[in-house]
Structures are given as C-alpha cells and as structure tokens.
Scaffold this active site. Structure first.
Site, mmCIF file in Angstrom:
data_model
loop_
_atom_site.group_PDB
_atom_site.id
_atom_site.type_symbol
_atom_site.label_atom_id
_atom_site.label_comp_id
_atom_site.label_asym_id
_atom_site.label_seq_id
_atom_site.Cartn_x
_atom_site.Cartn_y
_atom_site.Cartn_z
ATOM 1 N N ASN A 89 38.504 66.032 29.313
ATOM 2 C CA ASN A 89 39.166 64.443 28.884
ATOM 3 C C ASN A 89 39.991 64.601 27.653
ATOM 4 O O ASN A 89 39.776 63.977 26.758
ATOM 5 C CB ASN A 89 37.870 63.425 28.514
ATOM 6 C CG ASN A 89 37.052 63.949 27.392
ATOM 7 O OD1 ASN A 89 36.946 65.251 27.135
ATOM 8 N ND2 ASN A 89 36.357 62.945 26.795
ATOM 9 N N ASN A 275 27.076 58.688 23.312
ATOM 10 C CA ASN A 275 26.934 58.157 24.851
ATOM 11 C C ASN A 275 26.587 59.415 25.708
ATOM 12 O O ASN A 275 27.375 60.293 25.701
ATOM 13 C CB ASN A 275 28.416 57.748 25.172
ATOM 14 C CG ASN A 275 28.218 57.175 26.570
ATOM 15 O OD1 ASN A 275 27.032 56.923 26.977
ATOM 16 N ND2 ASN A 275 29.230 56.848 27.455
ATOM 17 N N ASP A 302 27.892 68.848 23.843
ATOM 18 C CA ASP A 302 28.348 67.747 23.765
ATOM 19 C C ASP A 302 28.996 67.411 22.430
ATOM 20 O O ASP A 302 29.371 66.432 21.941
ATOM 21 C CB ASP A 302 27.487 66.520 23.952
ATOM 22 C CG ASP A 302 28.403 65.365 24.629
ATOM 23 O OD1 ASP A 302 29.683 65.531 24.574
ATOM 24 O OD2 ASP A 302 28.097 64.102 24.867
HETATM 25 ZN ZN LIG Z 1 29.485 62.434 28.730
#
Ligand SMILES: [Zn+2]
Length: 433
Positions: A89, A275, A302
């Site tokens: 992303n 998230n 993450d």
């Molecule tokens: Zn994610």
C-alpha cells in the site's frame, strides 16, 4: 571473511562457538580454534536465527516523510530481523512488476535486511480487478505473497480468483480480514468500553466472518491462504477448526495484539489507534495460547510508521497503525517467553522459520528441516541479551516516525548483534551503517 562467535547459547542451549565463513555457518561446536578469525564475544547471549517479518510498511515510494526502505531496514536490523516483507500500500501501489522491482532494488541498496516486496492483489488496492500477479511473481523481486493490506479483498468472487491464480506459482494471498460493511467509521473494539467512550465500534465478527469465508474458499480451491494480524479469540477458534480439516491456512499475530488491550483507548492517545483495533484481555490470552500451540503460525509486526501530522491529532482523525520492528522480539519475550508459553526454539519457529516458509524464502532453514542455525545454512542470525531491560524512547528509534505504543515502557531483552549472510548489520546494539 571469517567470524567466530564465542560462547553463544544457540536457541537457548548450552554455550557453543559458531563459526561463520563466506556468509555461511561453517561449524557449531565447543572451543573452536580458528586462527585469524574476527572474534565476537557472545558470553551470556542467546543466538537465534535472523527474524523474518511477513508484514512491514516501509512507505516508500510515496511517503518518505514517514519511512524509507533504508530507515525501515535499519529499524528491522536493530530489531534482529534479516528479512522483511514490504506491504504493497505505497504510492504508487505495488501492483506491477515495475514497482515491486523498485522496492526490491531499494532494499538491496540499503543492504541491511532482505526486503521482500508483497504484491497487491487488486489494481490500486481498489478490490475491483486482479493486479498483474503473474508478472510480479516472474519479476526480479520473485513475489510470492500478495495482499491488499489496509483493505480487505471483500468481494468473494475476486478472492476466489486470486486464490486460484496464485496457486499456479505456489503463492499465497494474505488477507486483511475486515468486512467493510461492518466497520464503517469504526474507531476501536466494539463493546461496553466503546459505548462508554463514545467511539464507533469495530466488531470481532467483522474479522471472523471474512476468515471463515476465506478458509472455506481456500479449501474449495486448494490454495494457500494467510490471515494477517489476527486479533480475536473467535478468529483463533476458526483457524483451529480449519487447520484440523487440513485447510492450507496460516496466520500471524502482531506484537501489540499480544500485549496491549482496548483499555489503552481510555487515554484517547491516538498512538493506540490501530487496525484491527486492540481487543479485550480475553482476546489477548487466546492469541497467546494460539501462538503457543501453533494455531497461529507467526508473529508479524504490522510496523506502520506515520508522520506526526497524521498521528498527533484527535483520535477520530488519526491514522491507524503503530511502529513494531525494533520492539517485536522484546514484546514476545514479555508476553510469551517470560510466562513460560514459548521457549527460545519456539520463538525461532514463530518469528523466523515459519514466516520464511510462508513467504517461500530460500536459505532460511527451509532446506534443513526447519533448522536455520545449522552448518551449511546462510549465516542469518541475531545475538540477544535476554537479561537486559530497556526503556523505550521513541526519539531514539531508527524509524523516521515516532508512533511507538511502548514509549516509556521497560521491556525485556536487547538485540546486541545481527548478521545478514555473515555480515554484521548491528554490533554492540548499534546499526553498522
Ligand atoms: Zn492490515
């Protein structure tokens, strides 16, 4: 180049010498005599295989103000990592061979860890049509993990097609499990506390529904599914059920979901906004148990750096995400090793061997029956001082961002050295470059 690591407790065993020659582990034994070798004193230190992260946001290209491949690589090396999977992303999105090769080359230039690009599942992460999965797999970056992370591949027909497609080259779809129709505007875990704090809730069912759907799709197609950042007790139950049925599913949990709970939201400090959100204490206990018994395969950070203006605002406006690379091992020690849920071999399995196998990385124990610290294997390893306790100072971190949820917290363990194919990237707790 020859290095002799003296007296390291390999996987927590008895002290031994580790001889590193030409980038590989040449021998492990007692009192090795090697004239001319560089000697690294590892008295009292635990040797573990270099950690492998399945889930890192390096932000380059596009948000170099928050992180670059180089600064993220340095944070990773300081955390004991020798490989990280860079999420797709970015801006532009890593949905073509060109972008994944760019990220891969930047990783090689930084030279601190192996940067393994993740390819987007759908064009622009928009969830409408499949990206060039085959071209990314065939590129110099040899992409095997595909993910729209940040977004869920919510359309079941598209998810099925992605699973069918990656099967051809032994790839895996890593799903960010979040049914978007159930989480519109969500700010924190849904429950009594979100109601009291007046923040919109993110229900556990939004994660569990997608995982349940996807394990059924993976079984139907006969393809590999990986579930990102599992955060609820119910998700662990579904994974346990799916694995018992032989579904090719693997899963990861983040350090923060292993240590922190939704109680952190009481402060309204956006550093705790993430998230999926921090959950309840019961969820944390189930995630620890699931990691310990192998239902959850891997710890993945993450690591999500954010510039100050995106994070230091009101809770509702702040971007979700927190740093993780430099403290992941310490958090795992606190959450699992110290309570006796995982030993050092278990840490090596969940933070190195299994994530490497999921990503189909070569030369990380994949050819020696999961024994990455064995003669003949590439010398990717870290040396840890398990007795050290370190207070986390965000200003001292290598990341370009400062959004660490562990600021001011004292955590166990300190990475003293990291070696990537025999070359030190970290020595005396400091990055070599
Ligand atoms: Zn994610």
């Amino acid at each position: 180049m020859t290095t002799l690591i003296r007296g390291a407790r390999v996987l927590g065993g008895d002290p031994a010498d580790v001889l590193v020659k030409d980038g590989r582990i040449a021998a492990i034994g007692e009192r090795l005599q090697v004239p001319g070798a560089d000697v690294v004193d590892a008295d009292g230190l635990v040797a573990l295989p270099g950690l492998v992260d399945l889930h890192t946001h390096l932000r380059e290209p596009g948000r170099e103000d928050a992180e670059t491949v180089e600064t993220g690589s340095r944070a990773a090396a300081l955390g004991g990592y020798t490989a990280v999977h860079a999420m797709a992303n970015t801006d532009p999105v890593a949905d073509t061979a060109g972008v994944v090769e760019q990220v891969w080359r930047l990783g090689q230039q930084a030279g601190l860890v192996d940067v393994v690009p993740v390819g987007a599942v759908t064009v622009g992460l928009r969830g409408e049509r499949l990206a060039e999965l085959g071209a990314m797999a065939d590129s110099a970056a040899r992409v095997r993990v595909f993910s729209d992370d940040g977004h869920c591949v919510a359309d079941p027909a598209l998810m099925r097609r992605a699973l069918e497609y990656v099967k051809a080259f032994d790839g895996v779809v890593a799903q960010h499990a979040e049914e978007p129709r159930l989480t519109a505007g969500a700010q924190m875990n849904e429950g009594e506390r979100s109601a009291r704090l007046g923040l919109a809730g993110w229900p556990a069912a939004a994660e569990e529904a997608v995982i349940a759907r996807d394990v059924l799709l993976a079984q139907h197609v006969g393809a590999r599914l990986h579930v990102c950042h599992v955060s609820t007790a119910g998700s662990v139950d579904i994974l346990r059920w799916a694995k018992a049925r032989g579904v090719q599913v693997t899963a990861e949990v983040t350090p923060h979901h292993l240590l922190l709970t939704e109680a952190c939201a009481e402060s309204y400090d956006p550093v705790f906004k993430v998230n999926p959100p921090l959950r309840t204490d019961e969820d944390v206990q189930a995630l620890r148990a699931g990691l310990a018994d192998g239902t959850i395969d891997a710890v993945a950070t993450d690591h999500a750096p954010h510039a100050v203006e995106d994070k230091e605002s009101e809770w509702a406006q702040a971007r979700p995400g927190m740093l993780g690379l430099q403290q992941a091992l310490s958090v795992v020690i606190e959450a699992l090793v110290e309570p006796g849920l995982l030993d050092w071999a278990g840490v090596a399995d969940r933070m190195s061997v299994r994530p490497a196998a999921i990503g189909r990385l070569d030369g990380r124990g994949t050819r020696s029956q999961g024994r990455p610290l064995a003669p003949g294997e590439p010398a990717n390893l870290l040396l840890l001082d398990p007795a050290a306790r370190v207070a986390v100072d965000p200003a001292a971190l290598a990341s370009r961002s400062r959004n660490s949820p562990y600021a001011g917290r004292e955590l166990p363990g300190r990475v003293v050295a990291t070696f990537l194919r025999g070359e030190a990237t970290v020595l005396d707790g400091k990055a070599v470059r």
